[in-house]
Motif scaffolding. Structure first.
Motif, short mmCIF file in Angstrom:
data_model
loop_
_atom_site.label_atom_id
_atom_site.label_comp_id
_atom_site.label_asym_id
_atom_site.label_seq_id
_atom_site.Cartn_x
_atom_site.Cartn_y
_atom_site.Cartn_z
N ALA A 263 79.47 100.04 103.12
CA ALA A 263 78.28 100.71 102.59
C ALA A 263 78.22 102.15 103.11
O ALA A 263 78.61 102.43 104.24
N ASP B 268 81.20 102.94 97.68
CA ASP B 268 79.97 102.16 97.67
C ASP B 268 78.88 102.86 96.86
O ASP B 268 78.23 102.24 96.00
N ARG C 145 77.52 101.39 93.31
CA ARG C 145 76.13 100.95 93.21
C ARG C 145 75.42 101.61 92.02
O ARG C 145 74.59 100.98 91.35
N ALA D 113 76.69 99.66 89.08
CA ALA D 113 76.10 98.32 89.05
C ALA D 113 74.65 98.37 88.58
O ALA D 113 74.19 97.50 87.82
N ASP D 114 73.92 99.39 89.01
CA ASP D 114 72.52 99.53 88.60
C ASP D 114 72.42 99.73 87.09
O ASP D 114 71.58 99.11 86.42
N VAL E 101 74.78 92.59 91.74
CA VAL E 101 74.54 92.75 93.17
C VAL E 101 75.84 93.14 93.88
O VAL E 101 76.83 92.39 93.84
N VAL E 102 75.83 94.29 94.53
CA VAL E 102 77.02 94.76 95.25
C VAL E 102 77.11 94.06 96.60
O VAL E 102 76.13 93.98 97.35
N GLU E 103 78.30 93.53 96.90
CA GLU E 103 78.60 93.00 98.22
C GLU E 103 79.80 93.76 98.77
O GLU E 103 80.86 93.78 98.13
N ASN E 104 79.65 94.37 99.94
CA ASN E 104 80.74 95.14 100.54
C ASN E 104 81.67 94.21 101.31
O ASN E 104 81.22 93.42 102.14
N TYR F 70 75.66 107.66 86.56
CA TYR F 70 76.97 107.35 87.13
C TYR F 70 77.86 108.58 87.18
O TYR F 70 78.54 108.85 88.18
#
Length: 326
Positions: free
Chosen positions: A45, A50, A54, A57-58, A69-72, A283
Motif C-alpha cells: 500500500a 497500489d 485502487r 478498482a474504484d 476490493v484491493v488486497e496487497n 484513472y
C-alpha cells in the motif's frame, strides 16, 4: 388455460436455452457479479502500483455494481498474487495483477504451475515508467559519476529495487553486465519501503518505477536516467538509457488475470468493466502522477503478450546467469 400453460412452458424453455451451461453448471451472465470481487495487487500500500490500481478498482466497482476490493500481497518479486490464483475458485471473484516477473518465475524457482496455461488473461492496463535515482546530496551527480565510482569500487555501490527478479533488478543487472560493473543489489517489498531506505541513507541508489517523483520534486532525490523510449515529461533533464549508449527500453506492461478455467462469459464481463474503468479520467490522472499511461491489450492480445514474454524472459534470465539449476 391449457394454452396458457403450454405458452409458459415454452417461454421457460427458451429462457433456459438462453443461459449457457459452463462446466456442467448453469451460468447467467447477468448474475455476475453478485458479491464483491477481490483484486490482488503485487506491491505494498502507498506505492504507485497500489495507488493506480485502487483508482482502477474504484472505477470498476461502479461499473460492475459490486465492490472491487484491493488486497496487497507484496513480496516474492511481485509474483504472490499470480501464485494465489492457483488456489482460488475459477468464478471471477478473485483476480490479480500480473507483473512481468511472473513470466520469469519458472526459470528461477521450482513451481508446480504454468504462468501461461494456469492463468486466464483478462486485459493489460498499463506499464511502468522506470528510472534510477540517488540522494540529492550524493557525490554521484550524473550517470557518468555512477559508472566511474562503481568501476573504482567493485561490489560496493549499493542500489535497491522492488524485489529480486523484478524488472528494475534485472534491468540493472543487464546494464551492469553490459558495462562490466559489479553492483550490490538490495531488494525491498515495494516502492514505499525502497524510498524510505534511500532517504534514510541505507543505500546509494534506487532503481524503481517513478514512485520516486514526489521525492525528486521535493528536492530529496535526483534522477540519473530513465528507461523509456523517450525522456519523461516530468524529468526532461534525465537522459534515457538509449541516449547513454545502452540499447535498452523497459516499461514492464502489467494487467489483470483470473484463475485458469474462469468461464469465458465472466472473463468478458471483467474485461469490459476494467476496460471502461481504465478509460476514465480519474484513472488516467492517477497514472499521470507517475508518468504512466493506459496501455490496453484485449484478452486475446494479453494472452499472446504473455506467451511471447515468457519466451523472451527465459533468454534474459539465462543471459544473466540467474536460471535455476536444471
Amino acid at each position: 388455460m391449457q394454452r396458457f400453460i403450454q405458452r409458459r412452458q415454452l417461454l421457460q424453455s427458451a429462457a433456459a436455452l438462453a443461459i449457457p451451461s459452463i462446466g456442467g453448471q448453469v451460468f447467467a451472465q447477468d448474475a455476475f457479479p453478485s458479491r464483491p470481487i477481490k483484486l490482488l495487487v503485487a506491491f505494498p500500500a502507498g506505492g504507485p502500483t497500489d495507488i493506480t490500481m485502487r483508482a482502477l478498482a474504484d472505477n470498476a466497482s461502479k461499473i460492475l455494481g459490486q465492490p472491487v476490493v484491493v488486497e496487497n500481497k507484496p513480496g516474492a518479486g511481485g509474483t504472490l498474487p499470480a501464485q494465489q490464483l492457483q488456489s482460488a475458485s475459477a468464478d471471477g471473484y478473485t483476480v490479480a495483477q500480473i507483473p512481468l516477473g511472473v513470466f520469469r518465475l519458472p526459470y528461477t524457482t521450482k513451481i508446480s504451475w504454468d504462468p501461461i496455461k494456469d492463468i486466464s488473461y483478462v486485459l493489460n492496463v498499463t506499464g511502468y515508467a522506470f528510472g534510477l535515482v540517488v540522494p540529492a546530496d550524493s557525490q554521484l551527480k550524473t550517470w557518468t559519476h555512477f559508472v566511474a565510482w562503481a568501476k573504482a569500487n567493485p561490489g560496493k555501490l549499493s542500489y535497491g529495487s522492488t524485489g529480486t527478479m523484478t524488472s528494475p533488478h534485472l534491468t540493472m543487472e543487464l546494464i551492469a553486465q553490459k558495462l562490466g560493473l559489479e553492483l550490490l543489489h538490495v531488494p525491498y517489498k515495494g516502492s514505499a519501503d525502497l524510498m524510505q531506505s534511500i532517504l534514510g541513507g541505507n543505500i546509494m541508489a534506487a532503481a524503481d518505477s517513478t514512485g520516486f517523483a514526489p521525492q525528486v520534486e521535493a528536492g530529496k532525490l535526483r534522477v540519473l536516467n530513465t528507461w523509456g523510449e523517450k525522456r519523461l515529461t516530468k524529468f526532461p533533464d534525465a537522459p534515457t538509457l538509449k541516449e547513454l549508449g545502452l540499447d535498452l527500453v523497459q516499461n514492464s506492461p502489467f494487467g489483470i488475470g483470473a484463475p485458469r478455467g474462469t468461464p469465458p462469459a465472466v472473463v468478458k464481463r471483467l474485461h469490459d468493466a476494467f476496460k471502461q474503468a481504465m478509460e476514465q479520467e480519474s484513472y488516467i490522472n492517477a497514472l499521470a502522477r507517475y508518468d504512466m499511461v493506459p496501455m490496453y491489450m484485449s484478452s486475446a492480445g494479453y494472452t499472446k503478450f504473455a506467451q511471447d514474454t515468457f519466451l523472451r524472459e527465459k533468454a534474459l534470465v539465462e543471459k544473466l546467469g540467474l536460471a535455476k539449476p536444471a
